[in-house]
Design a protein around this motif. Structure first.
Motif, PDB file in Angstrom:
ATOM      1  N   GLY A  68       0.831  -1.194   0.000  1.00  0.00           N
ATOM      2  CA  GLY A  68       0.000   0.000   0.000  1.00  0.00           C
ATOM      3  C   GLY A  68       0.865   1.242   0.000  1.00  0.00           C
ATOM      4  N   PHE A  69       0.585   2.135  -0.930  1.00  0.00           N
ATOM      5  CA  PHE A  69       1.357   3.370  -1.077  1.00  0.00           C
ATOM      6  C   PHE A  69       0.564   4.496  -0.418  1.00  0.00           C
ATOM      7  N   LYS A  70       0.962   4.830   0.811  1.00  0.00           N
ATOM      8  CA  LYS A  70       0.235   5.797   1.632  1.00  0.00           C
ATOM      9  C   LYS A  70       0.387   7.205   1.092  1.00  0.00           C
ATOM     10  N   VAL A  71      -0.737   7.845   0.795  1.00  0.00           N
ATOM     11  CA  VAL A  71      -0.689   9.241   0.346  1.00  0.00           C
ATOM     12  C   VAL A  71      -1.093  10.187   1.472  1.00  0.00           C
ATOM     13  N   VAL A  72      -1.372   9.614   2.652  1.00  0.00           N
ATOM     14  CA  VAL A  72      -1.734  10.425   3.817  1.00  0.00           C
ATOM     15  C   VAL A  72      -0.747  10.130   4.947  1.00  0.00           C
ATOM     16  N   ASP A  73      -0.553  11.120   5.796  1.00  0.00           N
ATOM     17  CA  ASP A  73       0.296  10.923   6.972  1.00  0.00           C
ATOM     18  C   ASP A  73      -0.614  10.552   8.134  1.00  0.00           C
ATOM     19  N   ASP A  74      -0.919   9.255   8.240  1.00  0.00           N
ATOM     20  CA  ASP A  74      -1.896   8.788   9.224  1.00  0.00           C
ATOM     21  C   ASP A  74      -1.332   7.538   9.894  1.00  0.00           C
ATOM     22  N   HIS A  75      -0.896   7.693  11.139  1.00  0.00           N
ATOM     23  CA  HIS A  75      -0.249   6.580  11.837  1.00  0.00           C
ATOM     24  C   HIS A  75      -1.249   5.524  12.303  1.00  0.00           C
ATOM     25  N   LEU A  92      -3.491   4.248  10.349  1.00  0.00           N
ATOM     26  CA  LEU A  92      -3.994   3.582   9.145  1.00  0.00           C
ATOM     27  C   LEU A  92      -3.829   2.058   9.199  1.00  0.00           C
ATOM     28  N   GLU A  93      -2.651   1.600   9.627  1.00  0.00           N
ATOM     29  CA  GLU A  93      -2.409   0.149   9.643  1.00  0.00           C
ATOM     30  C   GLU A  93      -3.413  -0.575  10.532  1.00  0.00           C
ATOM     31  N   ASN A  94      -3.671  -0.030  11.711  1.00  0.00           N
ATOM     32  CA  ASN A  94      -4.639  -0.666  12.610  1.00  0.00           C
ATOM     33  C   ASN A  94      -6.044  -0.653  12.015  1.00  0.00           C
ATOM     34  N   LYS A 106      -2.176 -10.365   7.551  1.00  0.00           N
ATOM     35  CA  LYS A 106      -1.089  -9.396   7.731  1.00  0.00           C
ATOM     36  C   LYS A 106      -0.093  -9.538   6.573  1.00  0.00           C
ATOM     37  N   ASN A 107      -0.626  -9.593   5.372  1.00  0.00           N
ATOM     38  CA  ASN A 107       0.176  -9.825   4.164  1.00  0.00           C
ATOM     39  C   ASN A 107       0.503  -8.533   3.421  1.00  0.00           C
ATOM     40  N   PHE A 108       0.316  -7.397   4.101  1.00  0.00           N
ATOM     41  CA  PHE A 108       0.532  -6.114   3.421  1.00  0.00           C
ATOM     42  C   PHE A 108       1.579  -5.292   4.151  1.00  0.00           C
ATOM     43  N   SER A 109       2.213  -4.403   3.400  1.00  0.00           N
ATOM     44  CA  SER A 109       3.112  -3.420   3.985  1.00  0.00           C
ATOM     45  C   SER A 109       2.726  -2.051   3.435  1.00  0.00           C
TER      46      SER A 109
END
Length: 303
Positions: free
Chosen positions: A195-202, A204-206, A215-218
């Motif tokens: 996943g290419f994060k376009v937002v600064d949101d800590h 998001l992963e949770n 849990k197959n994504f980074s």
């Protein structure tokens, strides 16, 4: 009764030449519908179809978004097609007197969407607004910002098929997390999801992990200075990409993702002989609004 039909033609997967021992492809979800673009089509698919199936006497769709929101544009188009009234709560009270200069909001209003502008402070508490609105409109379908919920994740499954099983990496831009959650949940066990994060949101992963058991994504930061920020290097990449491959990209999501993918390839991130599939999640309606801002700044426009 179903509002949105699956497209009659398959969504094409296009190979992008890399000049490396890596195979790069793009799935053109931007072509799924002329007004309900890319992942928005699939995120709304079950949300709206399940709601339409209830056969309510007075259906009503309410949602949230920013000034150039692809989601607002898509929901307004769905409402217009289905004959369902829509309400968009728009972030930024300052837009109240100048929304007609905004191509996204003008498009939404022409589709019959009622626009209500809320302060940025109130918008930050959308959960409270949602509770209030659901009490006021008990039969309304209230869709969260970006369309991300369990029905959206189920809809994203439609972006995967037999053709997508042959790739080592599945790549998507990430805003609210619904699309990557769906890809993560329904892809093959051997596939890696980026996943290419376009937002600064800590958080998001949770939030994504609440929607997928895997849990197959980074997640890789691809904000290039922040959500909605457009750097000159982004414009150069997008215009060069279109010239080389005849594929338009918008500057907030897919454009930033593809730029970061090429950076990763150049940096040796992907092993040789990798097969990478990037999802074009649409949102091309946002180019017009981006160019209005760039023109005011006397900068190069997106072609």
């Amino acid at each position: 009764m179903h509002l949105m039909k699956l497209p009659e033609i398959p969504i094409p997967i296009i190979e992008i030449p890399t000049g490396k021992k890596i195979k790069l492809f793009m799935k053109r979800e931007d072509l799924v519908h002329p007004q309900i673009s890319g992942n928005k089509y699939w995120k709304l698919f079950f949300n709206v179809n399940n709601y339409v199936d209830r056969n309510l006497e007075k259906p009503y769709i309410i949602t949230f978004g920013g000034a150039f929101s692809n989601h607002i544009a898509a929901v307004s188009a769905v409402g217009n097609i289905a004959g369902i009234p829509t309400l968009g709560l728009i972030r930024g009270e300052e837009l109240k007197d100048k929304w007609r200069d905004n191509p996204t909001l003008l498009f939404a209003e022409k589709n019959g969407m009622n626009l209500q502008f809320v302060t940025r402070e109130d918008y930050r508490h959308k959960e409270k607004l949602t509770v209030f609105l659901q009490k006021e409109f008990p039969d309304a379908l209230i869709i969260p910002e970006g369309g991300t919920n369990a029905d959206a994740v189920a809809g994203v499954k439609m972006m995967l098929n037999d053709e997508t099983k042959d790739f080592d990496y599945l790549c998507t831009a990430v805003g609210t997390g619904g699309t990557i959650a769906g890809i993560s949940k329904y892809c093959e066990d051997n596939q890696k999801v980026i996943g290419f994060k376009v937002v600064d949101d800590h958080s998001l992963e949770n939030r994504i992990l609440e929607l997928t058991p895997k849990k197959n994504f980074s997640l890789i930061d691809s904000s290039f200075g922040g959500y909605g920020k457009i750097r000159d290097e982004n414009i150069r990449f997008i215009n060069d990409f279109k010239e080389k491959h005849n594929i338009p990209l918008e500057p907030i999501y897919t454009g930033k993702m593809m730029q970061k993918v090429f950076e990763l390839m150049d940096g040796g991130f992907f092993p040789e002989d990798s097969r990478i599939l990037c999802f074009h999640t649409g949102g091309l309606q946002g180019i017009e609004g981006a160019n209005l801002l760039l023109e005011k700044q006397n900068r190069t426009l997106i072609v």
